[in-house]
Design a protein around this motif. Structure first.
Motif, PDB file in Angstrom:
ATOM      1  N   ALA A  69       0.886  -1.175   0.000  1.00  9.20           N
ATOM      2  CA  ALA A  69       0.000   0.000   0.000  1.00  9.20           C
ATOM      3  C   ALA A  69       0.918   1.218   0.000  1.00  9.20           C
ATOM      4  O   ALA A  69       1.550   1.541   0.999  1.00  9.20           O
ATOM      5  N   PHE A  70       1.026   1.871  -1.137  1.00 12.10           N
ATOM      6  CA  PHE A  70       1.926   3.010  -1.294  1.00 12.10           C
ATOM      7  C   PHE A  70       1.348   4.250  -0.623  1.00 12.10           C
ATOM      8  O   PHE A  70       0.133   4.372  -0.490  1.00 12.10           O
ATOM      9  N   PRO A  71       2.220   5.186  -0.255  1.00  8.89           N
ATOM     10  CA  PRO A  71       1.708   6.465   0.237  1.00  8.89           C
ATOM     11  C   PRO A  71       0.865   7.138  -0.850  1.00  8.89           C
ATOM     12  O   PRO A  71       1.067   6.896  -2.046  1.00  8.89           O
ATOM     13  N   SER A  72      -0.032   7.976  -0.450  1.00  7.85           N
ATOM     14  CA  SER A  72      -0.889   8.688  -1.387  1.00  7.85           C
ATOM     15  C   SER A  72      -0.057   9.462  -2.398  1.00  7.85           C
ATOM     16  O   SER A  72       0.945  10.088  -2.048  1.00  7.85           O
ATOM     17  N   THR A  73      -0.474   9.437  -3.648  1.00  5.28           N
ATOM     18  CA  THR A  73       0.231  10.223  -4.653  1.00  5.28           C
ATOM     19  C   THR A  73       0.055  11.713  -4.399  1.00  5.28           C
ATOM     20  O   THR A  73       0.869  12.513  -4.851  1.00  5.28           O
ATOM     21  N   LEU A  74      -0.965  12.092  -3.655  1.00  3.60           N
ATOM     22  CA  LEU A  74      -1.119  13.496  -3.250  1.00  3.60           C
ATOM     23  C   LEU A  74       0.061  13.896  -2.356  1.00  3.60           C
ATOM     24  O   LEU A  74       0.630  14.975  -2.513  1.00  3.60           O
ATOM     25  N   ALA A  75       0.472  13.008  -1.462  1.00  4.00           N
ATOM     26  CA  ALA A  75       1.648  13.268  -0.628  1.00  4.00           C
ATOM     27  C   ALA A  75       2.918  13.284  -1.479  1.00  4.00           C
ATOM     28  O   ALA A  75       3.824  14.085  -1.251  1.00  4.00           O
ATOM     29  N   LEU A  76       2.975  12.414  -2.478  1.00  2.00           N
ATOM     30  CA  LEU A  76       4.120  12.404  -3.389  1.00  2.00           C
ATOM     31  C   LEU A  76       4.246  13.748  -4.100  1.00  2.00           C
ATOM     32  O   LEU A  76       5.342  14.318  -4.193  1.00  2.00           O
ATOM     33  N   ALA A  77       3.134  14.276  -4.592  1.00  2.00           N
ATOM     34  CA  ALA A  77       3.163  15.578  -5.271  1.00  2.00           C
ATOM     35  C   ALA A  77       3.627  16.679  -4.327  1.00  2.00           C
ATOM     36  O   ALA A  77       4.349  17.594  -4.736  1.00  2.00           O
ATOM     37  N   ALA A  78       3.250  16.574  -3.069  1.00  2.00           N
ATOM     38  CA  ALA A  78       3.642  17.593  -2.088  1.00  2.00           C
ATOM     39  C   ALA A  78       5.149  17.619  -1.851  1.00  2.00           C
ATOM     40  O   ALA A  78       5.669  18.603  -1.328  1.00  2.00           O
ATOM     41  N   SER A  79       5.851  16.570  -2.276  1.00  2.00           N
ATOM     42  CA  SER A  79       7.309  16.545  -2.122  1.00  2.00           C
ATOM     43  C   SER A  79       8.003  17.416  -3.167  1.00  2.00           C
ATOM     44  O   SER A  79       9.156  17.799  -2.980  1.00  2.00           O
ATOM     45  N   PHE A  80       7.344  17.707  -4.286  1.00  2.00           N
ATOM     46  CA  PHE A  80       7.920  18.466  -5.404  1.00  2.00           C
ATOM     47  C   PHE A  80       9.211  17.812  -5.910  1.00  2.00           C
ATOM     48  O   PHE A  80      10.091  18.487  -6.419  1.00  2.00           O
ATOM     49  N   ASP A  81       9.326  16.514  -5.800  1.00  2.00           N
ATOM     50  CA  ASP A  81      10.575  15.809  -6.084  1.00  2.00           C
ATOM     51  C   ASP A  81      10.368  14.852  -7.260  1.00  2.00           C
ATOM     52  O   ASP A  81       9.832  13.750  -7.093  1.00  2.00           O
ATOM     53  N   ALA A 120      -9.881  12.581  -5.214  1.00  2.00           N
ATOM     54  CA  ALA A 120      -8.856  13.586  -4.914  1.00  2.00           C
ATOM     55  C   ALA A 120      -7.616  12.984  -4.268  1.00  2.00           C
ATOM     56  O   ALA A 120      -6.495  13.390  -4.573  1.00  2.00           O
ATOM     57  N   GLY A 121      -7.781  12.010  -3.412  1.00  2.00           N
ATOM     58  CA  GLY A 121      -6.650  11.435  -2.706  1.00  2.00           C
ATOM     59  C   GLY A 121      -5.708  10.625  -3.556  1.00  2.00           C
ATOM     60  O   GLY A 121      -4.566  10.387  -3.185  1.00  2.00           O
ATOM     61  N   GLU A 122      -6.152  10.186  -4.731  1.00  2.00           N
ATOM     62  CA  GLU A 122      -5.271   9.405  -5.587  1.00  2.00           C
ATOM     63  C   GLU A 122      -4.701  10.238  -6.726  1.00  2.00           C
ATOM     64  O   GLU A 122      -3.954   9.738  -7.554  1.00  2.00           O
TER      65      GLU A 122
END
Length: 188
Positions: A69-81, A120-122
């Motif tokens: 179960a991967f972290p949310s891609t919304l959190a991934l986007a918040a990394s700006f990485d 929204a969360g994905e």
């Protein structure tokens, strides 16, 4: 490994891959092309044809026992990485292969426009540039592992029938309906 893959694609290998793909497609009969378009892979008897075997994503391989179960891609986007997004995609690609599949419905690229949106969360947030940069990197990572990345929910998928609301499915309230002006749609 991902950086090497990107360099190979920019040094003429991309054109070579496109040429090979066009040759394969042009060698298919009209019936085979139609069958592929309709996902009737059993009907395709072309030599070396590999049918797509999809799994759902984008935050992991949905429905496969033992999948991460991967972290949310919304959190991934918040990394700006972007580099992290490529690694995320590559890891997701390896999970797809471990599940015995060769295509994943990911990344999810719809732009969040309302907080109650069912998906929204994905997705990758409300900024189209950020979503494109991070989503593109995730897609490159997935495909670097030999898995087909299928971008989904691209634009204005903020409304869905009976997906949101209260109660069990037969008693749910109407789903959210987002109306988008032509200008907004064009800009997003």
């Amino acid at each position: 490994m991902i950086a090497d893959h990107s360099q190979r694609l920019t040094s003429g290998r991309w054109e070579e891959a496109v040429h090979r793909a066009l040759e394969r497609v042009n060698g298919l009969s009209r019936g085979h092309k139609l069958a592929i378009a309709l996902h009737d892979f059993v009907a395709v008897t072309a030599e070396d044809f590999v049918p797509f075997d999809y799994c759902d994503g984008p935050n992991g391989v949905r429905g496969h026992l033992g999948a991460t179960a991967f972290p949310s891609t919304l959190a991934l986007a918040a990394s700006f990485d972007r580099a992290l997004a490529r690694r995320y995609g590559a890891t997701l690609g390896r999970e797809v292969l471990a599940a015995g599949k060769n295509a994943i419905l990911a990344p999810a690229l719809d732009i969040a426009r309302v907080p109650r949106g069912g998906r929204a969360g994905e997705n990758l947030g409300e900024d189209p540039l950020l979503a494109g940069e991070i989503g593109g990197a995730v897609g490159v990572g997935i495909q670097a592992e030999g898995v087909l990345a299928v971008a989904k929910h691209y634009v204005a998928n903020n409304f869905e029938w009976l997906r949101t609301g209260d109660g069990s499915l037969p008693r749910r309230s109407d789903a959210i309906d987002i109306r988008v002006s032509s200008r907004t749609l064009h800009e997003i």
